[in-house]
Design a protein around this motif. Structure first.
Motif, PDB file in Angstrom:
ATOM      1  N   SER A  81      -5.552   1.426   2.525  1.00  0.00           N
ATOM      2  CA  SER A  81      -4.178   1.287   2.061  1.00  0.00           C
ATOM      3  C   SER A  81      -4.008   2.449   1.097  1.00  0.00           C
ATOM      4  O   SER A  81      -4.814   2.612   0.164  1.00  0.00           O
ATOM      5  CB  SER A  81      -3.953  -0.038   1.337  1.00  0.00           C
ATOM      6  N   TYR A  82      -2.980   3.257   1.331  1.00  0.00           N
ATOM      7  CA  TYR A  82      -2.839   4.511   0.595  1.00  0.00           C
ATOM      8  C   TYR A  82      -1.411   4.680   0.103  1.00  0.00           C
ATOM      9  O   TYR A  82      -0.463   4.430   0.840  1.00  0.00           O
ATOM     10  CB  TYR A  82      -3.210   5.680   1.521  1.00  0.00           C
ATOM     11  N   ALA A  83      -1.269   5.107  -1.140  1.00  0.00           N
ATOM     12  CA  ALA A  83       0.043   5.400  -1.717  1.00  0.00           C
ATOM     13  C   ALA A  83       0.167   6.913  -1.865  1.00  0.00           C
ATOM     14  O   ALA A  83      -0.667   7.544  -2.522  1.00  0.00           O
ATOM     15  CB  ALA A  83       0.185   4.720  -3.073  1.00  0.00           C
ATOM     16  N   GLU A 119       3.545   3.335   0.442  1.00  0.00           N
ATOM     17  CA  GLU A 119       2.282   2.779   0.953  1.00  0.00           C
ATOM     18  C   GLU A 119       2.189   2.947   2.463  1.00  0.00           C
ATOM     19  O   GLU A 119       3.191   2.827   3.172  1.00  0.00           O
ATOM     20  CB  GLU A 119       2.189   1.287   0.624  1.00  0.00           C
ATOM     21  N   ASP A 142      -0.910   2.212   5.784  1.00  0.00           N
ATOM     22  CA  ASP A 142      -2.247   1.774   6.181  1.00  0.00           C
ATOM     23  C   ASP A 142      -2.787   2.787   7.158  1.00  0.00           C
ATOM     24  O   ASP A 142      -2.067   3.231   8.072  1.00  0.00           O
ATOM     25  CB  ASP A 142      -2.193   0.383   6.822  1.00  0.00           C
ATOM     26  N   THR A 156      -5.472   2.368  -2.543  1.00  0.00           N
ATOM     27  CA  THR A 156      -5.361   1.084  -3.241  1.00  0.00           C
ATOM     28  C   THR A 156      -6.322   0.044  -2.691  1.00  0.00           C
ATOM     29  O   THR A 156      -6.608  -0.946  -3.360  1.00  0.00           O
ATOM     30  CB  THR A 156      -3.911   0.564  -3.184  1.00  0.00           C
TER      31      THR A 156
END
Length: 129
Positions: free
Chosen positions: A44-46, A52, A54, A90
């Protein structure tokens, strides 16, 4: 790894410490384990704007630049090499799936990090005998 390279790696590892936040600690541990085991990760990346997403990735290595750490990986979701700032991941969940081996230098080609080099302290550990 055996011999002098093994001893050098152990001595270097004994001199590296981190004081991570709880989330960062679990992300870092998952990334390190995936790199060691050659397995894929679900991230999960911002991004820089806080959006956000995936991603399913195959880790190739770590890059440090300007005090930040990046996971360099083949992104199965985007079907391309990508860099993920560790402090923007995250969540990182191991998939247990074997990842394809990807050449770190090859994934960096064409990026701002194309000229990245191994730190001199690690050169003896990666030299081929």
């Amino acid at each position: 790894m055996t011999g002098p390279a093994s001893q050098a790696a152990q001595e270097l590892a004994a001199r590296i410490v981190a004081l991570p936040a709880r989330t960062a600690e679990s992300v870092r541990a998952a990334v390190e384990q995936a790199l060691t085991d050659g397995t894929a990760l679900r991230l999960s990346y911002a991004d820089a704007q806080g959006r956000e997403s995936d991603r399913l990735v195959e880790p190739a290595g770590l890059l440090t630049a300007d005090g930040k750490w990046y996971l360099i990986a083949w992104c199965r979701t985007r079907r391309a090499g990508r860099g993920f700032r560790l402090d923007r991941i995250t969540a990182a969940t191991p998939t247990g799936e074997q990842a394809q081996a990807h050449d770190l230098a090859g994934l960096l080609l064409g990026s701002a990090a194309a000229g990245a080099v191994r730190p001199s302290a690690l050169a003896s550990l990666t030299a081929r005998s």
